[in-house]
Design an enzyme around this catalytic site. Sequence first.
Site, mmCIF file in Angstrom:
data_model
loop_
_atom_site.group_PDB
_atom_site.id
_atom_site.type_symbol
_atom_site.label_atom_id
_atom_site.label_comp_id
_atom_site.label_asym_id
_atom_site.label_seq_id
_atom_site.Cartn_x
_atom_site.Cartn_y
_atom_site.Cartn_z
ATOM 1 N N GLU A 168 49.117 38.369 2.315
ATOM 2 C CA GLU A 168 49.843 38.299 3.594
ATOM 3 C C GLU A 168 51.009 39.288 3.616
ATOM 4 O OE1 GLU A 168 50.292 37.538 6.510
ATOM 5 O OE2 GLU A 168 49.164 35.774 7.113
ATOM 6 N N ARG B 39 56.598 25.379 4.684
ATOM 7 C CA ARG B 39 56.914 26.605 3.957
ATOM 8 C C ARG B 39 57.115 27.730 4.969
ATOM 9 N NH1 ARG B 39 52.635 30.089 4.091
ATOM 10 N NH2 ARG B 39 50.511 29.266 4.226
ATOM 11 N N ASN C 171 56.323 31.538 6.406
ATOM 12 C CA ASN C 171 54.994 32.127 6.482
ATOM 13 C C ASN C 171 54.926 33.595 6.871
ATOM 14 O OD1 ASN C 171 52.090 31.810 6.347
ATOM 15 N ND2 ASN C 171 52.085 32.021 8.572
ATOM 16 N N GLU D 260 48.714 22.590 7.089
ATOM 17 C CA GLU D 260 48.086 23.286 8.218
ATOM 18 C C GLU D 260 47.634 22.359 9.332
ATOM 19 O OE1 GLU D 260 45.036 25.836 6.667
ATOM 20 O OE2 GLU D 260 46.417 26.928 5.366
ATOM 21 N N ASN E 119 52.592 32.352 13.166
ATOM 22 C CA ASN E 119 52.395 33.681 12.586
ATOM 23 C C ASN E 119 53.195 34.681 13.401
ATOM 24 O OD1 ASN E 119 50.639 34.370 10.170
ATOM 25 N ND2 ASN E 119 49.459 32.714 11.122
ATOM 26 N N ASP F 66 45.988 35.647 13.415
ATOM 27 C CA ASP F 66 46.893 35.517 12.273
ATOM 28 C C ASP F 66 48.107 36.410 12.523
ATOM 29 O OD1 ASP F 66 47.941 35.247 9.555
ATOM 30 O OD2 ASP F 66 45.950 34.588 8.972
#
Length: 296
Positions: free
Chosen positions: A21, A104, A106, A125, A152, A201
């Site tokens: 990522e 968390r 991201n 999630e 995202n 994403d």
Amino acid sequence: MSKVAISEPVSIWQLGAPLGEGPIWVERDQALWFVDIKSRKIHRLDPATGATRSWDAPGQVGFILPIEGGGFVAGLQTGLARFDERDGSFTAISAPEPDLPTNRLNDATVDPQGRLWFGSMDDGESDLTGAIYRLGSDGTCIKSTDHVAITNGPAVSPDGKTLYHVDTLVGVIHACDIQPDGTLANTREFVRIPNDEGHPDGPTVDSEGCVWVGLYNGWAVRRYSPAGELLEEVKFPVSAITKIAFGGPDGKTVFATTANKHIAPGDLAKQPHAGDLFRFEVSVAGQKNYLVREGV
């Protein structure tokens, strides 16, 4: 908008990352930096020499962005931290959600004013506990959106006036106006992507203001005009493309992180490059990447 000439994506680092990522081109060292969230790793690639280096993070690390004057901001599960690549140390900056231990951090970006924007999400999630934050000049984390399960982005337009952020599970990319004081206004739906086409994403904005987004389980990266019109689609040999970054001397080399998380073992055998770092070339450059200046 210009029609973009695009080369075929090729794997350039065979990592097999569970969740690659946050790629970012760092101008000061002409290198690509990115993370593998689930392996708790920070990675660096020097494309000119092919040299690679990796560091261990003290927890899941969702992003890494360069700070003006040296060092990086890392988004850990516990909050923001300063990362020093010279000795691999992490120093806490701020914790936006101390009451949400199952969340968390991201994804993130820096706007033209040097402000850090970042998202949180439910690590499972599913719960609607994630949000987009801005790091204030005093080091506090300012919640800027409603709650969603998986955030995202965000990503910011070249003029610094529009912020894009993604609700991945719902399949919507939102656009917001950035006010002079850093607040967001006029949130609207920019693009909606049906789940059977892939889950949006990480987003990235190029020099023409077009929004590129990786598709998880969509086998592609898409480019949308500032009006939300689908302009191009880049097909990949792997299903989960998480985010792209523009880099190289002319800003026309695109690097893409991918993942193999959630891919069944039988399907993974058909995607030997899932989780690798990819590269392709385009004819329209990305925009300048800014350094974090506020709150650090």
